[in-house]
Design an enzyme around this catalytic site. Structure first.
Site, PDB file in Angstrom:
ATOM      1  N   LYS A 186       4.255  -8.909   6.772  1.00  0.00           N
ATOM      2  CA  LYS A 186       5.490  -9.456   7.347  1.00  0.00           C
ATOM      3  C   LYS A 186       5.162 -10.409   8.496  1.00  0.00           C
ATOM      4  O   LYS A 186       5.729 -11.504   8.585  1.00  0.00           O
ATOM      5  CB  LYS A 186       6.370  -8.317   7.880  1.00  0.00           C
ATOM      6  CG  LYS A 186       7.610  -8.805   8.633  1.00  0.00           C
ATOM      7  CD  LYS A 186       8.392  -7.657   9.239  1.00  0.00           C
ATOM      8  CE  LYS A 186       7.871  -7.209  10.575  1.00  0.00           C
ATOM      9  NZ  LYS A 186       8.545  -7.835  11.719  1.00  0.00           N
ATOM     10  N   ASN A 187       4.256 -10.009   9.374  1.00  0.00           N
ATOM     11  CA  ASN A 187       3.955 -10.807  10.564  1.00  0.00           C
ATOM     12  C   ASN A 187       3.212 -12.092  10.242  1.00  0.00           C
ATOM     13  O   ASN A 187       3.080 -12.966  11.105  1.00  0.00           O
ATOM     14  CB  ASN A 187       3.169  -9.972  11.585  1.00  0.00           C
ATOM     15  CG  ASN A 187       4.025  -8.912  12.237  1.00  0.00           C
ATOM     16  OD1 ASN A 187       5.254  -8.944  12.150  1.00  0.00           O
ATOM     17  ND2 ASN A 187       3.396  -7.952  12.884  1.00  0.00           N
ATOM     18  N   CYS A 208      13.183  -5.845  17.752  1.00  0.00           N
ATOM     19  CA  CYS A 208      12.947  -4.474  18.213  1.00  0.00           C
ATOM     20  C   CYS A 208      13.065  -4.369  19.729  1.00  0.00           C
ATOM     21  O   CYS A 208      12.623  -5.250  20.463  1.00  0.00           O
ATOM     22  CB  CYS A 208      11.543  -4.014  17.811  1.00  0.00           C
ATOM     23  SG  CYS A 208      11.393  -3.479  16.110  1.00  0.00           S
ATOM     24  N   ARG A 214       9.705  -9.573  25.766  1.00  0.00           N
ATOM     25  CA  ARG A 214       8.808 -10.486  25.063  1.00  0.00           C
ATOM     26  C   ARG A 214       9.366 -11.899  25.241  1.00  0.00           C
ATOM     27  O   ARG A 214       9.943 -12.467  24.328  1.00  0.00           O
ATOM     28  CB  ARG A 214       8.699 -10.095  23.590  1.00  0.00           C
ATOM     29  CG  ARG A 214       8.098  -8.708  23.399  1.00  0.00           C
ATOM     30  CD  ARG A 214       7.692  -8.460  21.974  1.00  0.00           C
ATOM     31  NE  ARG A 214       8.825  -8.075  21.150  1.00  0.00           N
ATOM     32  CZ  ARG A 214       8.737  -7.741  19.864  1.00  0.00           C
ATOM     33  NH1 ARG A 214       7.572  -7.763  19.272  1.00  0.00           N
ATOM     34  NH2 ARG A 214       9.795  -7.387  19.169  1.00  0.00           N
ATOM     35  N   ASP A 227       0.670  -2.214  17.172  1.00  0.00           N
ATOM     36  CA  ASP A 227       1.494  -1.838  16.022  1.00  0.00           C
ATOM     37  C   ASP A 227       0.971  -0.613  15.283  1.00  0.00           C
ATOM     38  O   ASP A 227       1.646  -0.099  14.386  1.00  0.00           O
ATOM     39  CB  ASP A 227       1.603  -3.011  15.038  1.00  0.00           C
ATOM     40  CG  ASP A 227       2.649  -4.029  15.460  1.00  0.00           C
ATOM     41  OD1 ASP A 227       3.334  -3.798  16.480  1.00  0.00           O
ATOM     42  OD2 ASP A 227       2.785  -5.055  14.778  1.00  0.00           O
ATOM     43  N   ARG A 235      12.674  -3.121   7.831  1.00  0.00           N
ATOM     44  CA  ARG A 235      12.284  -4.437   8.339  1.00  0.00           C
ATOM     45  C   ARG A 235      10.798  -4.712   8.128  1.00  0.00           C
ATOM     46  O   ARG A 235      10.374  -5.858   8.203  1.00  0.00           O
ATOM     47  CB  ARG A 235      12.606  -4.552   9.830  1.00  0.00           C
ATOM     48  CG  ARG A 235      14.093  -4.641  10.143  1.00  0.00           C
ATOM     49  CD  ARG A 235      14.334  -4.852  11.640  1.00  0.00           C
ATOM     50  NE  ARG A 235      13.536  -5.958  12.127  1.00  0.00           N
ATOM     51  CZ  ARG A 235      12.735  -5.908  13.185  1.00  0.00           C
ATOM     52  NH1 ARG A 235      12.635  -4.785  13.888  1.00  0.00           N
ATOM     53  NH2 ARG A 235      12.044  -6.967  13.571  1.00  0.00           N
TER      54      ARG A 235
END
Length: 422
Positions: free
Chosen positions: A22-23, A116, A121, A307, A399
């Site tokens: 995903k990232n 999230c 951030r 993560d 997600r």
């Protein structure tokens, strides 16, 4: 609202095929905006964040569609440079369209992002870099409005990030690819997903040196063309499923992945007593006894990834001894601790430090997922607990983990998706 009902005492074992990251997929999708000819992207996971970004890009008039794991994109029909709050509020990665729009079309209006709730951030590093490239930036009513200098082209510059930022590095290298002149970026993020983006940009005709290092030099080109590219495997999904083997004295083989992406995590798994074997595109974790306690300090890549912190903490909850965790990336990333304690863990938090005293086993309880990675730690913990656990707010896990129930069931987890309205 969907929930997971998990009947515990499972031994997690079997094979699981890993999806695209995903990232990595999100910045690669944003990069498609830069191409003047059609682009095809393979190994794209079916996730809510991916669907949101495709909808956002499509809302600009761009022809973009996903079929199975392939996304095709043609930017010829773009008719606006606007990213609305309704879409951006659900995911931080939406800000990644700012650099490509500004670089190629000279303007952009993008809502400040959401995502999230794991701490501050800020996007100030993105904006500082764009200003250094000559852009006029203003923030009005929650929107970033950006305009390229006269002539419509960003200008190459020397810029060093004040802090390591994955999203900032990605946004700026995309913008610099079409800037006039050469950009030298210092203190760049080294994550595999950043490397993946840089490699795709090169395949589109960008001139980038220093890929995978903290200093990248981008020589701006007049235009970028489309290409065919595949998303790198998801290292966090890989680590999450392997973690299940350590928690349940199991045996998990992950396929279509790479051990090179996960070195610091695999080293910790071995420290905890697991047997790790790997080949070109697979990793296997086998666990026979109780895990050993370890100390973990999260760091930017190539350090231990934040993560994977929650998943390792779930293993440490069952370890023989006391483990210490120090979270250096996000200040709110211990929100899973009260939920793990509800399942019978013994964890105390003081600021950035969590002390985990190992217990023999988890006990079933109703718990609430608080963010994407925390949700997976709770699922794995519930799978080991005796009895039934109900996990609320599982939209977080949707997600970031593709076909999660199907994959977990194939590994022996007794999991059902239930709806409170049923």
């Amino acid at each position: 609202m969907d929930q997971f009902l998990i009947t515990g005492s499972s031994r997690i074992a079997g094979e699981v095929t890993i999806s695209g990251a995903k990232n990595a997929a999100l910045p690669l999708l944003a990069a498609m905006i830069l191409a003047e000819t059609p682009t095809t992207l393979h190994n794209v996971p079916s996730l809510q964040d991916v669907r949101t970004l495709i909808e956002l890009i499509g809302g600009m008039g761009i022809k973009i569609q996903k079929q199975d794991d392939t996304v095709t994109c043609d930017t010829k029909s773009i008719d606006n440079f606007y990213a609305p709050y309704d879409l951006v509020k659900t995911m931080r990665a939406s800000i990644l369209v700012l650099g490509p729009l500004l670089a190629r079309f000279g303007e952009a209006e993008v809502s400040l992002p959401g995502g999230c709730a794991i701490g501050s951030r800020p996007v100030d590093q993105h904006l500082k870099a764009f200003e250094a490239m000559g852009a006029e930036i203003s923030v009005e009513n929650g929107y970033v409005k950006a305009q390229a200098p006269k002539g419509g082209k960003l200008l190459g510059c020397n810029f060093s990030f004040d802090m390591i930022t994955v999203g900032g590095t990605e946004n700026v290298i995309m913008a610099a690819a079409l800037a006039k002149g050469t950009t030298v970026l210092g203190n760049c993020a080294l994550e595999p997903e950043v490397v993946d983006l840089a490699n795709m940009l090169v395949a589109m005709g960008a001139k980038i040196s220093g890929i995978g290092t903290s200093t990248m030099t981008i020589e701006g080109v007049e235009r970028l063309h489309g290409c065919e590219y595949s998303v790198v495997p998801d290292r966090i999904e890989t680590g999450s499923y392997l973690a299940g083997a350590l928690m349940t004295r199991g045996d998990v083989l992950t396929k279509k992945t790479s051990a090179l992406l996960l070195t610091p995590v695999l080293e910790k798994f071995e420290d905890m007593g697991a047997t790790i074997t790997s080949g070109d595109d697979w990793i296997r974790a086998q666990m026979k006894g109780r895990p050993k306690a370890v100390d973990i300090r999260t760091q930017p890549h190539p350090g231990f990834p934040t993560d994977m912190q929650a998943q390792l903490m779930a293993i440490a909850c069952l370890a023989d001894g006391t483990s210490t965790f120090i979270e250096n990336i996000f200040e709110n990333r211990y929100m899973h601790v009260p939920e793990l304690n509800r399942l019978g863990a013994s964890i105390q938090v003081d600021g950035h430090t969590a002390v985990v005293r190992g217990v023999e086993n988890f006990t079933a309880a109703p718990v609430m997922a608080t963010d994407l990675r925390a949700s997976m730690s709770l699922v794995m913990a519930a799978a080991t607990a005796e009895g039934e656990s109900l996990i609320d707010r599982i939209y977080h896990i949707d997600r970031g983990y593709e076909h999660v129930e199907e994959k977990l069931r194939n590994l022996g987890v007794n999991i059902q998706r239930v709806n409170t309205n049923d």
